[in-house]
Motif scaffolding. Sequence first.
Motif, PDB file in Angstrom:
ATOM      1  N   ALA A  57       0.823  -1.202   0.000  1.00 31.92           N
ATOM      2  CA  ALA A  57       0.000   0.000   0.000  1.00 31.92           C
ATOM      3  C   ALA A  57       0.855   1.248   0.000  1.00 31.92           C
ATOM      4  O   ALA A  57       1.955   1.284   0.539  1.00 31.92           O
ATOM      5  CB  ALA A  57      -0.907   0.012   1.228  1.00 31.92           C
ATOM      6  N   PRO A  60      -1.293   5.860   3.744  1.00 28.23           N
ATOM      7  CA  PRO A  60      -2.733   6.055   3.861  1.00 28.23           C
ATOM      8  C   PRO A  60      -3.079   7.530   3.773  1.00 28.23           C
ATOM      9  O   PRO A  60      -2.226   8.391   4.020  1.00 28.23           O
ATOM     10  CB  PRO A  60      -3.038   5.492   5.262  1.00 28.23           C
ATOM     11  CG  PRO A  60      -1.747   5.602   5.999  1.00 28.23           C
ATOM     12  CD  PRO A  60      -0.672   5.377   4.980  1.00 28.23           C
ATOM     13  N   GLN A 131      -8.561   5.918  -3.355  1.00 19.25           N
ATOM     14  CA  GLN A 131      -7.794   6.135  -2.134  1.00 19.25           C
ATOM     15  C   GLN A 131      -6.943   4.938  -1.712  1.00 19.25           C
ATOM     16  O   GLN A 131      -6.169   5.041  -0.763  1.00 19.25           O
ATOM     17  CB  GLN A 131      -8.745   6.493  -0.982  1.00 19.25           C
ATOM     18  CG  GLN A 131      -9.559   7.742  -1.205  1.00 19.25           C
ATOM     19  CD  GLN A 131      -8.699   8.987  -1.286  1.00 19.25           C
ATOM     20  OE1 GLN A 131      -7.618   9.053  -0.703  1.00 19.25           O
ATOM     21  NE2 GLN A 131      -9.183  10.001  -1.999  1.00 19.25           N
ATOM     22  N   GLY A 132      -7.082   3.828  -2.382  1.00 19.86           N
ATOM     23  CA  GLY A 132      -6.316   2.640  -2.010  1.00 19.86           C
ATOM     24  C   GLY A 132      -6.101   1.754  -3.204  1.00 19.86           C
ATOM     25  O   GLY A 132      -5.533   2.173  -4.200  1.00 19.86           O
ATOM     26  N   ARG A 133      -6.622   0.542  -3.141  1.00 15.99           N
ATOM     27  CA  ARG A 133      -6.498  -0.372  -4.261  1.00 15.99           C
ATOM     28  C   ARG A 133      -7.647  -1.380  -4.223  1.00 15.99           C
ATOM     29  O   ARG A 133      -8.212  -1.663  -3.158  1.00 15.99           O
ATOM     30  CB  ARG A 133      -5.157  -1.106  -4.214  1.00 15.99           C
ATOM     31  CG  ARG A 133      -4.965  -1.984  -2.992  1.00 15.99           C
ATOM     32  CD  ARG A 133      -3.520  -2.456  -2.898  1.00 15.99           C
ATOM     33  NE  ARG A 133      -3.314  -3.396  -1.814  1.00 15.99           N
ATOM     34  CZ  ARG A 133      -3.158  -3.054  -0.542  1.00 15.99           C
ATOM     35  NH1 ARG A 133      -3.198  -1.772  -0.211  1.00 15.99           N
ATOM     36  NH2 ARG A 133      -2.968  -3.965   0.391  1.00 15.99           N
ATOM     37  N   ASP A 144     -10.201  -5.206   5.396  1.00 12.02           N
ATOM     38  CA  ASP A 144     -10.407  -4.872   3.986  1.00 12.02           C
ATOM     39  C   ASP A 144     -11.890  -4.991   3.630  1.00 12.02           C
ATOM     40  O   ASP A 144     -12.628  -5.775   4.222  1.00 12.02           O
ATOM     41  CB  ASP A 144      -9.604  -5.798   3.076  1.00 12.02           C
ATOM     42  CG  ASP A 144      -8.130  -5.423   2.995  1.00 12.02           C
ATOM     43  OD1 ASP A 144      -7.763  -4.328   3.467  1.00 12.02           O
ATOM     44  OD2 ASP A 144      -7.345  -6.231   2.462  1.00 12.02           O
ATOM     45  N   SER A 236      -8.901  -2.164  -0.361  1.00  9.43           N
ATOM     46  CA  SER A 236      -8.068  -1.841   0.801  1.00  9.43           C
ATOM     47  C   SER A 236      -7.786  -0.348   0.830  1.00  9.43           C
ATOM     48  O   SER A 236      -7.210   0.205  -0.110  1.00  9.43           O
ATOM     49  CB  SER A 236      -6.751  -2.625   0.737  1.00  9.43           C
ATOM     50  OG  SER A 236      -5.974  -2.385   1.888  1.00  9.43           O
ATOM     51  N   VAL A 237      -8.211   0.317   1.901  1.00  8.47           N
ATOM     52  CA  VAL A 237      -7.976   1.757   2.052  1.00  8.47           C
ATOM     53  C   VAL A 237      -7.427   2.111   3.430  1.00  8.47           C
ATOM     54  O   VAL A 237      -7.105   3.277   3.674  1.00  8.47           O
ATOM     55  CB  VAL A 237      -9.269   2.561   1.804  1.00  8.47           C
ATOM     56  CG1 VAL A 237      -9.785   2.328   0.394  1.00  8.47           C
ATOM     57  CG2 VAL A 237     -10.345   2.218   2.822  1.00  8.47           C
ATOM     58  N   GLU A 240      -1.847  -0.337   6.569  1.00  6.33           N
ATOM     59  CA  GLU A 240      -1.471  -1.734   6.671  1.00  6.33           C
ATOM     60  C   GLU A 240      -1.076  -2.076   8.105  1.00  6.33           C
ATOM     61  O   GLU A 240      -0.648  -1.208   8.864  1.00  6.33           O
ATOM     62  CB  GLU A 240      -0.295  -2.040   5.737  1.00  6.33           C
ATOM     63  CG  GLU A 240      -0.622  -1.821   4.277  1.00  6.33           C
ATOM     64  CD  GLU A 240      -1.823  -2.635   3.835  1.00  6.33           C
ATOM     65  OE1 GLU A 240      -1.875  -3.842   4.156  1.00  6.33           O
ATOM     66  OE2 GLU A 240      -2.711  -2.077   3.184  1.00  6.33           O
TER      67      GLU A 240
END
Length: 249
Positions: A57, A60, A131-133, A144, A236-237, A240
């Motif tokens: 990631a 954030p 914002q994430g993936r 997630d 996932s945002v 981690e």
Amino acid sequence: MRLGMLLAGLVVLTGCATSTPPGGRLFASNYQYSPLTPPAAPRPIPSGSESEEPSPADDPPASLSGSRDDVLAAARKLVGSKQVRVDGKTWPSDCTGFVEAVYGKAGVSFRGAAKAGDNGVTAFYRYAQAQGRVFTKGKPRPGDLVFFRETYDRNKDGRRNDGLTHVGLVDEVARDGTVVVIHRVSRGVVRYRMNLARPSVRKDPRTGVVLNDMLRVPKGKKMPVLTGQLFAAYGSVLPEPGADAVARR
């Protein structure tokens, strides 16, 4: 005009349902509808940033104030409840209200992510893309997002053209790869299981252990459809694991 704009805004905030389509029959083998009504315009899943495998990631978003642990603790506390209430605030009792409530513990707001015509689940998906993936294979992390498609006939035309209709979050991943999902369905906040290696198998024939719960329940002669069959993607945002302390510095 103003009434139309207001109704359009409410569509974005609506959640999701898991029920039998009133306009046709659903078959578990390929979850295709046997339509009885003219088709509505299909609602595609947004494209642009999906990947097969989860990747490291990026940092954030700076607005995040909490951690995955905060989100998971709030979600687990709600299991068994019909009402979605977090920190004294009551949220809509549907899948998007549940996710928005618990993700608020990390400072995540999904507002503003929607485009015209989106439902709430699609708006969350767009947020994850931006914002994430978003990914479809590999092992997700607790906290997630999990997106599902065609869990109910949203436009009531009896066809598989409703796009993303349901969202939950990952609670844990078992050693056999079965993902435990916490989400809000009609009977309240519950845990369901999903095994993408065996998406069409409800129970392991050797052990009797449930691999995939029924996400679209049977009614009459209609067949059930399982979580693994309706899976669309993970999102996932959140920071981690191990990165929360860094994000708070």
